[in-house]
Design a protein around this motif. Structure first.
Motif, PDB file in Angstrom:
ATOM      1  N   UNK A  61       1.168  -1.298   0.115  1.00 28.12           N
ATOM      2  CA  UNK A  61      -0.159   0.037   0.012  1.00 28.12           C
ATOM      3  C   UNK A  61       0.514   1.071  -0.179  1.00 28.12           C
ATOM      4  N   UNK A  62       0.627   1.871  -0.826  1.00 31.13           N
ATOM      5  CA  UNK A  62       1.802   3.514  -0.968  1.00 31.13           C
ATOM      6  C   UNK A  62       0.977   4.701  -0.948  1.00 31.13           C
ATOM      7  N   UNK A  63       1.279   5.189   0.021  1.00 32.77           N
ATOM      8  CA  UNK A  63       0.165   6.555   0.394  1.00 32.77           C
ATOM      9  C   UNK A  63       0.446   7.687  -0.309  1.00 32.77           C
ATOM     10  N   UNK A  64      -0.545   8.244  -0.794  1.00 35.06           N
ATOM     11  CA  UNK A  64      -0.163   9.758  -1.994  1.00 35.06           C
ATOM     12  C   UNK A  64      -0.939  11.047  -1.441  1.00 35.06           C
ATOM     13  N   UNK A  65      -1.211  11.969  -0.742  1.00 33.82           N
ATOM     14  CA  UNK A  65      -1.846  13.259  -0.750  1.00 33.82           C
ATOM     15  C   UNK A  65      -2.644  13.038  -1.865  1.00 33.82           C
TER      16      UNK A  65
END
Length: 127
Positions: A61-65
């Motif tokens: 899971x890559x969190x991106x704003x």
């Protein structure tokens, strides 16, 4: 029956006989008979049977704003700000349906232009 008749017309010549034997829909007692009949025509392989060296699936899971447009649209959906959401829509067009808020929020995170009226609103403010 149609596909089986196409594959083996001699074995599956009569539809009425097929329905009488295997049912439409099949009963619990007819299901094993139908499976036994279908085995020669079906190929079912599972990953474990094919390749033993394939590692288990891993999810990262890559969190991106969110962008400013996504945040504005997200807040408008949550607060049901129909004025902003339909601001760029042409006169007489319908206000975006927000019956399923969760789906609309998901669309907003994927791409805000998927929501009706948002692209028109952005274009109206950018010119």
């Amino acid at each position: 029956w149609c596909l089986l008749h196409f594959l083996a017309p001699d074995a599956f010549a009569d539809l009425d006989e097929f329905v009488a034997t295997y049912g439409n829909p099949p009963t619990p007692t007819q299901v094993p008979l139908l499976r036994k009949c279908l085995i020669p025509y079906m190929l079912r392989r599972e990953k474990e049977e094919v390749e033993k060296l394939i590692p288990p699936k891993e999810e990262i899971i890559v969190e991106v704003e969110m962008s400013q447009l996504q945040r504005t649209t997200y807040k408008s959906i949550l607060t049901k700000n129909f004025a902003w959401l339909s601001g760029g829509a042409a006169k007489g067009s319908q206000v975006p349906a927000l019956r399923n808020v969760e789906m609309e929020l998901r669309k907003c995170c994927n791409h805000p232009f998927l929501i009706d009226g948002v692209q028109d609103e952005v274009l109206r403010h950018s010119t």
